[in-house]
Design a protein around this motif. Structure first.
Motif, PDB file in Angstrom:
ATOM      1  N   ASP A   1       0.812  -1.219   0.000  1.00 22.72           N
ATOM      2  CA  ASP A   1       0.000   0.000   0.000  1.00 22.72           C
ATOM      3  C   ASP A   1       0.847   1.271   0.000  1.00 22.72           C
ATOM      4  N   GLY A   2       2.163   1.124  -0.075  1.00 25.58           N
ATOM      5  CA  GLY A   2       3.061   2.275  -0.126  1.00 25.58           C
ATOM      6  C   GLY A   2       4.342   1.897  -0.844  1.00 25.58           C
ATOM      7  N   ASP A   3       5.054   2.905  -1.292  1.00 24.01           N
ATOM      8  CA  ASP A   3       6.265   2.663  -2.067  1.00 24.01           C
ATOM      9  C   ASP A   3       7.449   2.239  -1.199  1.00 24.01           C
ATOM     10  N   VAL A   4       8.285   1.377  -1.769  1.00 27.76           N
ATOM     11  CA  VAL A   4       9.591   1.030  -1.221  1.00 27.76           C
ATOM     12  C   VAL A   4      10.583   1.048  -2.367  1.00 27.76           C
ATOM     13  N   GLU A   5      11.843   1.122  -2.035  1.00 27.14           N
ATOM     14  CA  GLU A   5      12.869   1.090  -3.079  1.00 27.14           C
ATOM     15  C   GLU A   5      12.822  -0.277  -3.754  1.00 27.14           C
ATOM     16  N   THR A   6      12.754  -0.289  -5.076  1.00 27.97           N
ATOM     17  CA  THR A   6      12.570  -1.545  -5.806  1.00 27.97           C
ATOM     18  C   THR A   6      13.769  -2.473  -5.705  1.00 27.97           C
ATOM     19  N   LYS A   7      14.962  -1.939  -5.777  1.00 24.52           N
ATOM     20  CA  LYS A   7      16.191  -2.696  -5.526  1.00 24.52           C
ATOM     21  C   LYS A   7      17.038  -1.805  -4.633  1.00 24.52           C
ATOM     22  N   PRO A   8      17.576  -2.367  -3.558  1.00 21.69           N
ATOM     23  CA  PRO A   8      18.368  -1.532  -2.644  1.00 21.69           C
ATOM     24  C   PRO A   8      19.442  -0.736  -3.387  1.00 21.69           C
ATOM     25  N   GLY A   9      19.452   0.565  -3.143  1.00 21.97           N
ATOM     26  CA  GLY A   9      20.439   1.442  -3.760  1.00 21.97           C
ATOM     27  C   GLY A   9      20.079   1.951  -5.140  1.00 21.97           C
ATOM     28  N   SER A  10      18.929   1.530  -5.681  1.00 19.38           N
ATOM     29  CA  SER A  10      18.569   1.922  -7.055  1.00 19.38           C
ATOM     30  C   SER A  10      18.009   3.341  -7.133  1.00 19.38           C
ATOM     31  N   GLY A  11      17.432   3.828  -6.045  1.00 19.48           N
ATOM     32  CA  GLY A  11      16.795   5.131  -6.073  1.00 19.48           C
ATOM     33  C   GLY A  11      15.453   5.135  -6.783  1.00 19.48           C
ATOM     34  N   GLN A  12      14.959   3.964  -7.152  1.00 19.49           N
ATOM     35  CA  GLN A  12      13.656   3.845  -7.804  1.00 19.49           C
ATOM     36  C   GLN A  12      12.674   3.219  -6.817  1.00 19.49           C
ATOM     37  N   TYR A  13      11.457   3.758  -6.794  1.00 18.55           N
ATOM     38  CA  TYR A  13      10.463   3.336  -5.808  1.00 18.55           C
ATOM     39  C   TYR A  13       9.182   2.880  -6.493  1.00 18.55           C
ATOM     40  N   SER A  14       8.521   1.930  -5.859  1.00 12.17           N
ATOM     41  CA  SER A  14       7.251   1.419  -6.367  1.00 12.17           C
ATOM     42  C   SER A  14       6.505   0.736  -5.233  1.00 12.17           C
ATOM     43  N   ASN A  15       5.211   0.537  -5.422  1.00 14.82           N
ATOM     44  CA  ASN A  15       4.444  -0.249  -4.467  1.00 14.82           C
ATOM     45  C   ASN A  15       4.324  -1.703  -4.932  1.00 14.82           C
ATOM     46  N   VAL A  16       5.068  -2.057  -5.974  1.00 18.84           N
ATOM     47  CA  VAL A  16       5.108  -3.427  -6.484  1.00 18.84           C
ATOM     48  C   VAL A  16       6.564  -3.884  -6.523  1.00 18.84           C
ATOM     49  N   LEU A  17       6.841  -4.970  -5.823  1.00 14.25           N
ATOM     50  CA  LEU A  17       8.172  -5.592  -5.876  1.00 14.25           C
ATOM     51  C   LEU A  17       8.053  -6.873  -6.682  1.00 14.25           C
ATOM     52  N   GLU A  18       8.960  -7.068  -7.627  1.00 15.23           N
ATOM     53  CA  GLU A  18       8.928  -8.247  -8.488  1.00 15.23           C
ATOM     54  C   GLU A  18      10.262  -8.954  -8.445  1.00 15.23           C
ATOM     55  N   SER A  19      10.199 -10.278  -8.396  1.00 14.39           N
ATOM     56  CA  SER A  19      11.425 -11.064  -8.514  1.00 14.39           C
ATOM     57  C   SER A  19      11.814 -11.134  -9.977  1.00 14.39           C
ATOM     58  N   ASP A  20      13.035 -11.550 -10.234  1.00  7.87           N
ATOM     59  CA  ASP A  20      13.384 -11.924 -11.596  1.00  7.87           C
ATOM     60  C   ASP A  20      12.636 -13.213 -11.897  1.00  7.87           C
ATOM     61  N   ALA A  21      12.167 -13.362 -13.129  1.00  3.40           N
ATOM     62  CA  ALA A  21      11.556 -14.627 -13.519  1.00  3.40           C
ATOM     63  C   ALA A  21      12.661 -15.665 -13.684  1.00  3.40           C
ATOM     64  N   ILE A  22      12.459 -16.830 -13.086  1.00 11.76           N
ATOM     65  CA  ILE A  22      13.464 -17.900 -13.165  1.00 11.76           C
ATOM     66  C   ILE A  22      12.816 -19.167 -13.691  1.00 11.76           C
ATOM     67  N   TRP A  23      13.658 -20.050 -14.192  1.00  6.89           N
ATOM     68  CA  TRP A  23      13.198 -21.377 -14.606  1.00  6.89           C
ATOM     69  C   TRP A  23      13.583 -22.370 -13.531  1.00  6.89           C
ATOM     70  N   VAL A  24      12.609 -23.156 -13.097  1.00  2.00           N
ATOM     71  CA  VAL A  24      12.850 -24.257 -12.157  1.00  2.00           C
ATOM     72  C   VAL A  24      12.767 -25.527 -12.975  1.00  2.00           C
ATOM     73  N   GLU A  25      13.875 -26.285 -13.011  1.00  2.31           N
ATOM     74  CA  GLU A  25      13.944 -27.483 -13.853  1.00  2.31           C
ATOM     75  C   GLU A  25      14.186 -28.724 -13.027  1.00  2.31           C
ATOM     76  N   THR A  26      13.535 -29.808 -13.410  1.00  2.00           N
ATOM     77  CA  THR A  26      13.763 -31.118 -12.790  1.00  2.00           C
ATOM     78  C   THR A  26      14.025 -32.138 -13.878  1.00  2.00           C
ATOM     79  N   ASN A  27      14.712 -33.196 -13.534  1.00  2.00           N
ATOM     80  CA  ASN A  27      15.034 -34.244 -14.519  1.00  2.00           C
ATOM     81  C   ASN A  27      14.345 -35.533 -14.155  1.00  2.00           C
TER      82      ASN A  27
END
Length: 142
Positions: free
Chosen positions: A116-142
């Motif tokens: 419900d409020g802004d936070v820095e999106t990545k520490p030290g970036s100086g960019q703020y948003s109320n949405v934090l997103e991870s990097d999209a990753i692939w989870v693989e199994t064999n």
């Protein structure tokens, strides 16, 4: 706070069951809400803190995906670090859940926290948003 997964409808039912299990919900409550965000007794406050049953997503092509979204979070004096820790803990929990419940294959994972409020999106970036997103990753199994 509500945690909800959206899973490719073509994914194995084991993923749907895992993301809607009591064990998954309990781990989320303990590791993320209590451990990272400092919630008090979330298991005893089911209208405030819960995991919703996963929804299926329309799959285009053969790739599978899981999006995990935490919503309804107030800043409430919490630090940006707490939210970044929660994002990492959610991503780790989701990746582990996929790896343990997918026999063979790969799934793209994406985790989002909406505040419900802004936070820095990545520490030290100086960019703020109320949405934090991870990097999209692939989870693989064999």
């Amino acid at each position: 706070m509500k945690l909800k997964a959206v899973i490719s409808r073509d994914a194995p039912m084991t993923l749907f069951k895992a993301f809607s299990s009591e064990g998954f919900a309990r781990t989320f409550l303990e590791n993320v809400l209590v451990g990272c965000l400092g919630a008090k007794d979330p298991a005893e406050r089911p209208a405030e803190y819960y995991v919703q049953e996963p929804d299926p997503m329309v799959t285009v092509g053969v790739c599978l995906g899981v999006e995990l979204r935490l919503t309804g979070i107030s800043r409430g004096g919490r630090t940006a670090k707490q939210f970044h820790d929660a994002l990492k803990a959610l991503k780790d929990l989701a990746a582990r859940t996929i790896a343990e419940n997918l026999k063979v294959g790969r799934v793209q994972l994406f985790v989002v926290i909406m505040l419900d409020g802004d936070v820095e999106t990545k520490p030290g970036s100086g960019q703020y948003s109320n949405v934090l997103e991870s990097d999209a990753i692939w989870v693989e199994t064999n």
